[in-house]
Structure formats: C-alpha cells, structure tokens
Design a protein around this motif. Structure first.
Motif, PDB file in Angstrom:
ATOM      1  N   LEU A  75      -2.517  12.956  19.816  1.00 53.78           N
ATOM      2  CA  LEU A  75      -3.063  12.228  18.669  1.00 53.78           C
ATOM      3  C   LEU A  75      -4.181  11.289  19.104  1.00 53.78           C
ATOM      4  O   LEU A  75      -4.195  10.825  20.247  1.00 53.78           O
ATOM      5  CB  LEU A  75      -1.949  11.430  17.989  1.00 53.78           C
ATOM      6  N   PRO A  76      -5.122  10.978  18.226  1.00 52.85           N
ATOM      7  CA  PRO A  76      -6.218  10.067  18.587  1.00 52.85           C
ATOM      8  C   PRO A  76      -5.700   8.704  19.038  1.00 52.85           C
ATOM      9  O   PRO A  76      -4.859   8.091  18.373  1.00 52.85           O
ATOM     10  CB  PRO A  76      -7.010   9.956  17.283  1.00 52.85           C
ATOM     11  N   ALA A  77      -6.220   8.227  20.155  1.00 58.61           N
ATOM     12  CA  ALA A  77      -5.754   6.956  20.715  1.00 58.61           C
ATOM     13  C   ALA A  77      -6.037   5.788  19.770  1.00 58.61           C
ATOM     14  O   ALA A  77      -5.278   4.805  19.742  1.00 58.61           O
ATOM     15  CB  ALA A  77      -6.419   6.719  22.069  1.00 58.61           C
ATOM     16  N   GLU A  78      -7.106   5.908  18.969  1.00 57.20           N
ATOM     17  CA  GLU A  78      -7.472   4.785  18.109  1.00 57.20           C
ATOM     18  C   GLU A  78      -6.491   4.560  16.968  1.00 57.20           C
ATOM     19  O   GLU A  78      -6.521   3.510  16.326  1.00 57.20           O
ATOM     20  CB  GLU A  78      -8.889   4.974  17.552  1.00 57.20           C
ATOM     21  N   TRP A  79      -5.618   5.507  16.713  1.00 55.62           N
ATOM     22  CA  TRP A  79      -4.618   5.273  15.675  1.00 55.62           C
ATOM     23  C   TRP A  79      -3.653   4.178  16.085  1.00 55.62           C
ATOM     24  O   TRP A  79      -3.263   3.357  15.269  1.00 55.62           O
ATOM     25  CB  TRP A  79      -3.832   6.557  15.395  1.00 55.62           C
ATOM     26  N   GLY A  80      -3.280   4.179  17.368  1.00 59.10           N
ATOM     27  CA  GLY A  80      -2.401   3.140  17.893  1.00 59.10           C
ATOM     28  C   GLY A  80      -1.171   2.925  17.039  1.00 59.10           C
ATOM     29  O   GLY A  80      -0.577   3.878  16.508  1.00 59.10           O
ATOM     30  N   PRO A  81      -0.786   1.670  16.850  1.00 57.12           N
ATOM     31  CA  PRO A  81       0.418   1.371  16.074  1.00 57.12           C
ATOM     32  C   PRO A  81       0.227   1.499  14.566  1.00 57.12           C
ATOM     33  O   PRO A  81       1.174   1.324  13.802  1.00 57.12           O
ATOM     34  CB  PRO A  81       0.717  -0.087  16.461  1.00 57.12           C
ATOM     35  N   ARG A  82      -0.987   1.813  14.111  1.00 61.26           N
ATOM     36  CA  ARG A  82      -1.218   1.911  12.669  1.00 61.26           C
ATOM     37  C   ARG A  82      -0.559   3.146  12.067  1.00 61.26           C
ATOM     38  O   ARG A  82      -0.358   3.216  10.859  1.00 61.26           O
ATOM     39  CB  ARG A  82      -2.720   1.943  12.374  1.00 61.26           C
ATOM     40  N   VAL A  83      -0.240   4.132  12.901  1.00 60.41           N
ATOM     41  CA  VAL A  83       0.376   5.367  12.425  1.00 60.41           C
ATOM     42  C   VAL A  83       1.751   5.510  13.059  1.00 60.41           C
ATOM     43  O   VAL A  83       1.897   5.497  14.282  1.00 60.41           O
ATOM     44  CB  VAL A  83      -0.493   6.600  12.773  1.00 60.41           C
ATOM     45  N   PRO A 125       0.823  -1.199   0.000  1.00 58.59           N
ATOM     46  CA  PRO A 125       0.000   0.000   0.000  1.00 58.59           C
ATOM     47  C   PRO A 125       0.861   1.254   0.000  1.00 58.59           C
ATOM     48  O   PRO A 125       1.977   1.262   0.501  1.00 58.59           O
ATOM     49  CB  PRO A 125      -0.805  -0.129   1.306  1.00 58.59           C
ATOM     50  N   ALA A 126       0.325   2.334  -0.585  1.00 62.71           N
ATOM     51  CA  ALA A 126       1.069   3.591  -0.685  1.00 62.71           C
ATOM     52  C   ALA A 126       1.426   4.101   0.700  1.00 62.71           C
ATOM     53  O   ALA A 126       0.667   3.964   1.663  1.00 62.71           O
ATOM     54  CB  ALA A 126       0.236   4.613  -1.442  1.00 62.71           C
ATOM     55  N   ASN A 127       2.599   4.690   0.776  1.00 64.57           N
ATOM     56  CA  ASN A 127       3.149   5.178   2.032  1.00 64.57           C
ATOM     57  C   ASN A 127       3.046   6.697   2.044  1.00 64.57           C
ATOM     58  O   ASN A 127       3.658   7.372   1.216  1.00 64.57           O
ATOM     59  CB  ASN A 127       4.612   4.735   2.140  1.00 64.57           C
ATOM     60  N   ALA A 128       2.266   7.251   2.976  1.00 62.59           N
ATOM     61  CA  ALA A 128       2.007   8.684   2.996  1.00 62.59           C
ATOM     62  C   ALA A 128       2.560   9.316   4.270  1.00 62.59           C
ATOM     63  O   ALA A 128       2.458   8.750   5.356  1.00 62.59           O
ATOM     64  CB  ALA A 128       0.510   8.955   2.901  1.00 62.59           C
ATOM     65  N   GLU A 178      -8.539   3.587   3.771  1.00 63.98           N
ATOM     66  CA  GLU A 178      -8.259   3.138   2.413  1.00 63.98           C
ATOM     67  C   GLU A 178      -7.057   2.203   2.343  1.00 63.98           C
ATOM     68  O   GLU A 178      -6.600   1.847   1.252  1.00 63.98           O
ATOM     69  CB  GLU A 178      -8.043   4.353   1.506  1.00 63.98           C
ATOM     70  N   GLY A 179      -6.546   1.815   3.520  1.00 61.07           N
ATOM     71  CA  GLY A 179      -5.453   0.857   3.550  1.00 61.07           C
ATOM     72  C   GLY A 179      -4.076   1.452   3.319  1.00 61.07           C
ATOM     73  O   GLY A 179      -3.116   0.708   3.067  1.00 61.07           O
ATOM     74  N   ARG A 180      -3.950   2.785   3.417  1.00 62.47           N
ATOM     75  CA  ARG A 180      -2.662   3.410   3.207  1.00 62.47           C
ATOM     76  C   ARG A 180      -1.805   3.276   4.463  1.00 62.47           C
ATOM     77  O   ARG A 180      -2.307   3.275   5.592  1.00 62.47           O
ATOM     78  CB  ARG A 180      -2.833   4.908   2.877  1.00 62.47           C
ATOM     79  N   ARG A 181      -0.501   3.175   4.282  1.00 57.87           N
ATOM     80  CA  ARG A 181       0.436   3.277   5.402  1.00 57.87           C
ATOM     81  C   ARG A 181       0.686   4.754   5.662  1.00 57.87           C
ATOM     82  O   ARG A 181       0.943   5.516   4.732  1.00 57.87           O
ATOM     83  CB  ARG A 181       1.744   2.562   5.074  1.00 57.87           C
ATOM     84  N   VAL A 182       0.601   5.169   6.931  1.00 55.83           N
ATOM     85  CA  VAL A 182       0.653   6.591   7.260  1.00 55.83           C
ATOM     86  C   VAL A 182       1.702   6.861   8.329  1.00 55.83           C
ATOM     87  O   VAL A 182       1.778   6.153   9.337  1.00 55.83           O
ATOM     88  CB  VAL A 182      -0.721   7.098   7.756  1.00 55.83           C
ATOM     89  N   SER A 183       2.495   7.908   8.095  1.00 57.94           N
ATOM     90  CA  SER A 183       3.390   8.453   9.108  1.00 57.94           C
ATOM     91  C   SER A 183       2.955   9.885   9.385  1.00 57.94           C
ATOM     92  O   SER A 183       2.567  10.612   8.465  1.00 57.94           O
ATOM     93  CB  SER A 183       4.844   8.431   8.631  1.00 57.94           C
ATOM     94  N   ALA A 184       3.019  10.296  10.645  1.00 61.62           N
ATOM     95  CA  ALA A 184       2.589  11.631  11.041  1.00 61.62           C
ATOM     96  C   ALA A 184       3.792  12.412  11.561  1.00 61.62           C
ATOM     97  O   ALA A 184       4.456  11.982  12.515  1.00 61.62           O
ATOM     98  CB  ALA A 184       1.519  11.548  12.123  1.00 61.62           C
TER      99      ALA A 184
END
Length: 309
Positions: free
Chosen positions: A40-48, A3-6, A26-32
């Motif tokens: 940051l929102p707690a629900e992001w967890g390790p996904r971000v 998946p695209a890395n944003a 949309e299944g994208r890999r995300v870095s903030a």
C-alpha cells in the motif's frame, strides 16, 4: 456529524489506490480490505485502517470487520493478472464475495458500489454500442464470473433492501496500471528507445481515463445514498479507438519514433475483442456524468505522471 466511513476492497490495485486517495482528500474515513501480501502507498500511513484477509468467506469477514460502514466500494477481482487462472479462486472472489458484501451492507444499512467490467458482455455481432441490456458473457471464465458476481450481488441487495450500484467499467487506463498492461509496457520500452512488441492493434475498444472512473464511482455512491434502490450502469465514453491509435498516442506524448511500435510482433490473445464500445447514455442521464478527458489528453497526463514517478 462524523465523516462517512467507507470500506474499499481491492484498495492496493490501480483503481483502488486512486479511489482511496480521493476519499481521503474529501475527509472520508477509509478502511482497506486487502490481502496480507498487498503493498500500500506509504503516504496513507495511519489515515487508512488496513484489514488484511486471505479468507473472504462470510464467517471470516464478520470476524474481521467489526465496525459497520456507511459505504462499501467493491473493486477486488480475480483473473486480471495473466497467472490468475484458478477456477476455485475465481468463484470465491468474483462470484461469492460480492453477494457476501451485499448482505453485510443490508445489515449495516450501508450502500454498495461494485466495479464490474466490459468483459461481462458477450462479443457483439455488430458495431452497435453495448448497452446495459446487451447479452452477457457465458463462455469466458473471467467475464462470466464477473457477470455472475454482479447479478448475485444485485439480487442479494434487492432481496435484503440494500442500496446497490454496479458500474461496468470499460477499458480503464492511466498511471498506476500493472507493468504487464499496454500503457506501462509502452512507456517503459519507448523510454529506452526500444522496439515494443505488441499485437496488430486492430482491436477497437472504449478507453476511459481512471480519473473519470473515480468520478463516476463517487457520483454513484451519492446517488445510492440519496435514491436507494439498485442500478447497473456502463462507465464508457461511447467512442471507439483502436489499440494502434492508443499506442501511437503514447508515442506522440513521449516524442518517440512511432517506428518503435512493433505492431504484429505479438499474436492476438484468445480473449481479445475485435470491437467493444459502450453506451454511456444511461449513466449520463441518471448522474449527469460524462468523460472529461479525451484520449490524447488522458494519455499525455498518464505519461507525464509515469515519468514523474
């Protein structure tokens, strides 16, 4: 294919949090890329993946960001909060950082979508829709710095061959805005059945719901991926509504007495625009984008979301 890395800057902000949630859906890999103090929102967890940074210089970003990205969504800005008035920080974040990111995008072979603002435009002398060719602000610090940052990023991308889209966002509203802004202040006060002090409300602006803004950003990213090159577009509805109309729509959505709206209790700010409405024609013709949420429906949705929260 992975998946695209944003990379998203300003991910902890009002628009940024909505954008990250949409990218994840949309299944994208995300870095903030955020300041260490950001919540940051707690629900992001390790996904971000969180990249904490207080120094946005070229050298430090190269040290921290050790993985190339497919796309960069640049939403970070300085000067929106009432206490953000430091000239040095304004130059570093609004003017220099966009160009640094555009240069990195060229090296990563990534595309960049940057959030600009209607404040980049000079106050119009007539009530004609503001187009992408309208005169830019030269005197107000925030608007001038954002205009300069967009121009520098665009020029850097052009010089280096990166794909770049600048979206000048008009008056974005929705659940999640900072407490000092109009919508949350109205909802907080009217929920308590308290009189809410606001200006006379004569300013006519182009209100755009945040979900329509997110859709425009994703379409701009897809366009940059497919077409390359550089473009600047307004994200606007082409329809003007006064601040009074907006406040009255909030009161209706809440079933609150409109007499609680204290029009004129606050003076106009020196940077308030009497009339500023954008033309969406170019974005519509290039991307097929048009706002899907009218003012009354958008306000009702925002109020309902705020009440649930």
């Amino acid at each position: 294919m992975s998946p695209a890395n944003a990379l998203v800057t300003g991910a902890s902000g009002f628009i940024g949090t909505r954008l990250v949630a949409r990218l994840l859906s949309e299944g994208r890999r995300v870095s903030a890329l955020v300041r260490p103090s950001s919540v940051l929102p707690a629900e992001w967890g390790p996904r971000v993946r969180v990249i904490a940074c207080d120094d946005f210089s070229d050298g430090n970003l190269r040290r921290l960001v050790d993985t190339p990205f497919d796309a960069v969504f640049h939403l970070a800005a300085y000067g929106v909060k009432p206490d953000h008035r430091d000239v040095g920080a304004t130059l570093r974040i609004n003017v220099e950082l966009p160009a640094v990111l555009a240069q990195l995008c060229s090296e990563w072979r990534a595309r960049m979508v940057m959030a600009g603002t209607f404040s980049e435009y000079r106050s119009p002398t007539s009530q004609n829709l503001v187009t992408e060719e309208s005169a830019l602000e030269m005197r107000k610090l925030y608007g001038s710095s954002k205009a300069a940052g967009g121009l520098m990023a665009s020029a850097t991308a052009h010089n280096s061959g990166a794909s770049f889209r600048l979206l000048r966002l008009f008056k974005v509203y929705g659940a999640g805005e900072a407490p000092h802004r109009l919508l949350p202040a109205l909802v907080t006060g009217l929920s308590k059945r308290e009189r809410v002090a606001i200006s006379s409300g004569t300013q006519v602006l182009d209100f755009v719901h945040v979900d329509d803004v997110i859709e425009a950003m994703l379409r701009a990213d897809a366009h940059a991926r497919e077409k390359g090159g550089i473009a600047t577009w307004n994200v606007a509805t082409g329809e003007g509504h006064s601040v009074r109309e907006f406040a009255e729509a909030v009161a209706r959505a809440m079933g609150a007495d409109a007499a609680l709206l204290g029009f004129g209790a606050l003076g106009m700010r020196k940077d308030d625009e009497p009339w500023l409405v954008g033309s969406p024609d170019l974005l519509r013709s290039e991307l097929g984008w048009q706002p899907s949420t009218g003012l009354d429906a958008g306000v009702r949705a925002a109020v309902a979301e705020l009440r649930r929260a």
